[in-house]
Design a protein around this motif. Structure first.
Motif, PDB file in Angstrom:
ATOM      1  N   UNK A  45      -4.801  -2.951  -2.324  1.00  0.00           N
ATOM      2  CA  UNK A  45      -4.100  -1.812  -2.905  1.00  0.00           C
ATOM      3  C   UNK A  45      -2.720  -1.597  -2.284  1.00  0.00           C
ATOM      4  N   UNK A  46      -2.632  -1.880  -0.993  1.00  0.00           N
ATOM      5  CA  UNK A  46      -1.390  -1.662  -0.247  1.00  0.00           C
ATOM      6  C   UNK A  46      -0.970  -2.978   0.395  1.00  0.00           C
ATOM      7  N   UNK A  47       0.141  -3.590  -0.002  1.00  0.00           N
ATOM      8  CA  UNK A  47       0.578  -4.864   0.587  1.00  0.00           C
ATOM      9  C   UNK A  47       0.737  -4.739   2.096  1.00  0.00           C
ATOM     10  N   UNK A  48       0.188  -5.674   2.864  1.00  0.00           N
ATOM     11  CA  UNK A  48       0.128  -5.499   4.325  1.00  0.00           C
ATOM     12  C   UNK A  48       1.485  -5.477   5.012  1.00  0.00           C
ATOM     13  N   UNK A  49       2.416  -6.338   4.602  1.00  0.00           N
ATOM     14  CA  UNK A  49       3.713  -6.369   5.281  1.00  0.00           C
ATOM     15  C   UNK A  49       4.520  -5.127   4.919  1.00  0.00           C
ATOM     16  N   UNK A  50       4.474  -4.739   3.648  1.00  0.00           N
ATOM     17  CA  UNK A  50       5.164  -3.522   3.225  1.00  0.00           C
ATOM     18  C   UNK A  50       4.595  -2.309   3.952  1.00  0.00           C
ATOM     19  N   UNK A  51       3.265  -2.250   4.069  1.00  0.00           N
ATOM     20  CA  UNK A  51       2.628  -1.141   4.781  1.00  0.00           C
ATOM     21  C   UNK A  51       3.103  -1.088   6.225  1.00  0.00           C
ATOM     22  N   UNK A  52       3.155  -2.238   6.891  1.00  0.00           N
ATOM     23  CA  UNK A  52       3.574  -2.266   8.291  1.00  0.00           C
ATOM     24  C   UNK A  52       5.037  -1.865   8.440  1.00  0.00           C
ATOM     25  N   UNK A  53       5.893  -2.318   7.518  1.00  0.00           N
ATOM     26  CA  UNK A  53       7.308  -1.954   7.566  1.00  0.00           C
ATOM     27  C   UNK A  53       7.487  -0.451   7.407  1.00  0.00           C
ATOM     28  N   UNK A  54       6.817   0.130   6.392  1.00  0.00           N
ATOM     29  CA  UNK A  54       6.893   1.581   6.185  1.00  0.00           C
ATOM     30  C   UNK A  54       6.315   2.310   7.393  1.00  0.00           C
ATOM     31  N   UNK A  93       4.786  -4.837  17.617  1.00  0.00           N
ATOM     32  CA  UNK A  93       4.908  -3.993  16.432  1.00  0.00           C
ATOM     33  C   UNK A  93       5.034  -4.809  15.145  1.00  0.00           C
ATOM     34  N   UNK A  94       5.939  -5.763  15.112  1.00  0.00           N
ATOM     35  CA  UNK A  94       6.151  -6.511  13.861  1.00  0.00           C
ATOM     36  C   UNK A  94       4.999  -7.473  13.597  1.00  0.00           C
ATOM     37  N   UNK A  95       4.857  -8.499  14.422  1.00  0.00           N
ATOM     38  CA  UNK A  95       3.852  -9.541  14.155  1.00  0.00           C
ATOM     39  C   UNK A  95       2.432  -9.006  14.275  1.00  0.00           C
ATOM     40  N   UNK A  96       2.131  -8.353  15.382  1.00  0.00           N
ATOM     41  CA  UNK A  96       0.759  -7.926  15.657  1.00  0.00           C
ATOM     42  C   UNK A  96       0.168  -7.116  14.513  1.00  0.00           C
ATOM     43  N   UNK A  97       0.904  -6.142  14.029  1.00  0.00           N
ATOM     44  CA  UNK A  97       0.359  -5.253  13.009  1.00  0.00           C
ATOM     45  C   UNK A  97       0.360  -5.873  11.622  1.00  0.00           C
ATOM     46  N   UNK A  98       1.436  -6.560  11.276  1.00  0.00           N
ATOM     47  CA  UNK A  98       1.498  -7.175   9.950  1.00  0.00           C
ATOM     48  C   UNK A  98       0.406  -8.218   9.771  1.00  0.00           C
ATOM     49  N   UNK A  99       0.210  -9.053  10.787  1.00  0.00           N
ATOM     50  CA  UNK A  99      -0.760 -10.142  10.655  1.00  0.00           C
ATOM     51  C   UNK A  99      -2.190  -9.605  10.661  1.00  0.00           C
ATOM     52  N   UNK A 100      -2.444  -8.505  11.384  1.00  0.00           N
ATOM     53  CA  UNK A 100      -3.801  -7.966  11.407  1.00  0.00           C
ATOM     54  C   UNK A 100      -4.151  -7.316  10.072  1.00  0.00           C
ATOM     55  N   UNK A 223       3.491  -8.247  -5.122  1.00  0.00           N
ATOM     56  CA  UNK A 223       2.692  -7.289  -4.353  1.00  0.00           C
ATOM     57  C   UNK A 223       3.502  -6.024  -4.128  1.00  0.00           C
ATOM     58  N   UNK A 224       3.115  -4.951  -4.791  1.00  0.00           N
ATOM     59  CA  UNK A 224       3.865  -3.695  -4.697  1.00  0.00           C
ATOM     60  C   UNK A 224       2.918  -2.548  -4.356  1.00  0.00           C
ATOM     61  N   UNK A 225       3.483  -1.512  -3.744  1.00  0.00           N
ATOM     62  CA  UNK A 225       2.712  -0.313  -3.448  1.00  0.00           C
ATOM     63  C   UNK A 225       2.312   0.408  -4.737  1.00  0.00           C
ATOM     64  N   UNK A 226       1.094   0.887  -4.788  1.00  0.00           N
ATOM     65  CA  UNK A 226       0.642   1.719  -5.893  1.00  0.00           C
ATOM     66  C   UNK A 226       0.678   3.166  -5.426  1.00  0.00           C
ATOM     67  N   UNK A 227       1.627   3.932  -5.946  1.00  0.00           N
ATOM     68  CA  UNK A 227       1.822   5.291  -5.463  1.00  0.00           C
ATOM     69  C   UNK A 227       0.796   6.231  -6.091  1.00  0.00           C
ATOM     70  N   UNK A 228      -0.336   6.331  -5.423  1.00  0.00           N
ATOM     71  CA  UNK A 228      -1.399   7.242  -5.844  1.00  0.00           C
ATOM     72  C   UNK A 228      -1.971   7.915  -4.599  1.00  0.00           C
ATOM     73  N   UNK A 229      -3.040   8.649  -4.769  1.00  0.00           N
ATOM     74  CA  UNK A 229      -3.600   9.413  -3.651  1.00  0.00           C
ATOM     75  C   UNK A 229      -4.053   8.494  -2.521  1.00  0.00           C
ATOM     76  N   UNK A 230      -4.694   7.356  -2.854  1.00  0.00           N
ATOM     77  CA  UNK A 230      -5.172   6.445  -1.820  1.00  0.00           C
ATOM     78  C   UNK A 230      -4.020   5.926  -0.974  1.00  0.00           C
ATOM     79  N   UNK A 231      -2.923   5.560  -1.627  1.00  0.00           N
ATOM     80  CA  UNK A 231      -1.757   5.066  -0.889  1.00  0.00           C
ATOM     81  C   UNK A 231      -1.177   6.141   0.012  1.00  0.00           C
ATOM     82  N   UNK A 232      -1.011   7.352  -0.519  1.00  0.00           N
ATOM     83  CA  UNK A 232      -0.429   8.440   0.260  1.00  0.00           C
ATOM     84  C   UNK A 232      -1.335   8.821   1.440  1.00  0.00           C
TER      85      UNK A 232
END
Length: 311
Positions: A45-54, A93-100, A223-232
Motif C-alpha cells: 500500500x505504501x512504497x517503502x523508499x517513498x515512505x522512508x523518505x517522507x 537512516x537512509x539504507x537501514x530503514x529503506x531496506x528493512x 509505485x505511488x502512495x495511496x492517500x487514504x486513512x491507512x496511509x495517513x
C-alpha cells in the motif's frame, strides 16, 4: 516574623527522562515493536523508499523548530566531521530503514523477528572490529539468555519449529539492515560532541536527501502512495513514535551507557510485539509467553547493568 520556607525546585520531567537510559531504551523498543508488523501490513500500500523518505523529512521538520538554536551553535563541529556525519546518515537512516521496509514485501514477520533477534550480536561484532571493545562475560550471558527468551516467544515454545523455517531474499535484505544499524550503533561512540537534537536533525535531513533519487525511481516504476486513512495513519505512527521519539531516545541511551549495554534492549521488541498481540488482537496468554518474557527481562538486566561494563 518568620519568612516562609523556600519552595522546592520544580521537577523537570523531560530533564529527568533524558538521564534515564533504561527507560529511554525500553520506550525505544516499545515504539519499534509495531514497525515490523506495520511494514508487513502496508507493504503493498505504501512504497517503502517513498515512505522512508517522507519519514525522515517529516522527522526533520518536526524537530527543526526545537533543534535550530543547537544546529546554529553546533554547525562548525558538524561540518568538521562531515564524512562521519554523512556516513551515519547513510547507514542509520537512509539504507537501514529503506531496506528493512522493502524487505517486508518479500518476507514474513516471523522471519524478520528471528533475524532481528541477532541485532545485539552485530553491535558487538562492529564494536570489536572497529574499536576492540569486547563483550564482558555478563554481557554475553545476558544476550544469550535474552535471545533464548526471544526464540521461546517467537517459536511458541517449540524449538523444533526452527527446522521448518525457510529464508528468502527478503530475509537477506532485512539481515543487511541489521548489519547496517549495528555499524551505526558502534560508530555512535565516535560521534562529534553536539546537542542530541543537532545530531538527529542533521542526520535525518541528510538521510532523506540521499533517498530522494531512489524515491523518484520508485515512482517511475508505478509505485505511488495511496492517500487514504491507512496511509495517513501509517505516516502518523511512523513519524512520531518509531522515528522522532525512538531515535532520539536510542541515541541518548547509547550516549549514556554505550552500544554493548544498550544492544540487548533490541530483544524487548518481540516481547512488546507479542504483548500487543495479546492485549489488542485477543491472542491467548500462554506459558511460553511468560517463560520467554522472564528470560528476556533477566538477560537484559544482566547484560545492561552498570557492573557488566568492561573497565
Amino acid at each position: 516574623m518568620t519568612s516562609p520556607a523556600p519552595l522546592p525546585p520544580a521537577r523537570d520531567p523531560v530533564g529527568w527522562l533524558n538521564n534515564q537510559p533504561y527507560i529511554l531504551l525500553t520506550l525505544t523498543s516499545l515504539f519499534w515493536a509495531g514497525n515490523i508488523v506495520l511494514a508487513r501490513h502496508v507493504g503493498d500500500h505504501v512504497p517503502p523508499i517513498t515512505l522512508t523518505t517522507i519519514r525522515w523529512f517529516g522527522v526533520f521538520l518536526i524537530l527543526l523548530p526545537f533543534a535550530w538554536p543547537h544546529l546554529k551553535r553546533d554547525w562548525t563541529v558538524l561540518r568538521a566531521h562531515l564524512p562521519l556525519m554523512l556516513f551515519l546518515s547513510l547507514i542509520g537512516f537512509a539504507y537501514n530503514n529503506a531496506i528493512s521496509f522493502w524487505a517486508m514485501q518479500y518476507t514474513q514477520a516471523l522471519n524478520a523477528l528471528l533475524i532481528q533477534s541477532s541485532g545485539p550480536l552485530f553491535v558487538a561484532m562492529w564494536s570489536l572490529v572497529l574499536f576492540g571493545v569486547r563483550l564482558t562475560g555478563a554481557q554475553l550471558a545476558g544476550i544469550a539468555l535474552s535471545l533464548m527468551g526471544v526464540l521461546t516467544i517467537i517459536l511458541r515454545g517449540d524449538f523444533s519449529a526452527l527446522a521448518s523455517i525457510s529464508f528468502n531474499k527478503g530475509d537477506v535484505m532485512f539481515g543487511s539492515s541489521l548489519v547496517s544499524f549495528g555499524l551505526y550503533s558502534a560508530l555512535m561512540l565516535r560521534r562529534p560532541v553536539t546537542h542530541q537534537l543537532s545530531l538527529i536533525s542533521f542526520t535525518t535531513c541528510c538521510g532523506a536527501m540521499m533517498l530522494v533519487p531512489f524515491s523518484v525511481w520508485e515512482f517511475s516504476t508505478g509505485a505511488v502512495l495511496k492517500f487514504d486513512f491507512l496511509t495517513l495513519a501509517t505516516l502518523a505512527y511512523v513519524l512520531i513514535f518509531p522515528s522522532t521519539l525512538a531515535y532520539t531516545f536510542f541515541n541518548r541511551g547509547l550516549a549514556l551507557i554505550g552500544p554493548n549495554r544498550a544492544a540487548p534492549f533490541f530483544h524487548l521488541v518481540p516481547v512488546f510485539g507479542s504483548a500487543m498481540a495479546i492485549l489488542l488482537l485477543g491472542e491467548q496468554l500462554r506459558l511460553f509467553h511468560l517463560v520467554g518474557y522472564a528470560l528476556v527481562l533477566a538477560g537484559v538486566v544482566i547484560a545492561s547493568r552498570r557492573g557488566s561494563a568492561r573497565k
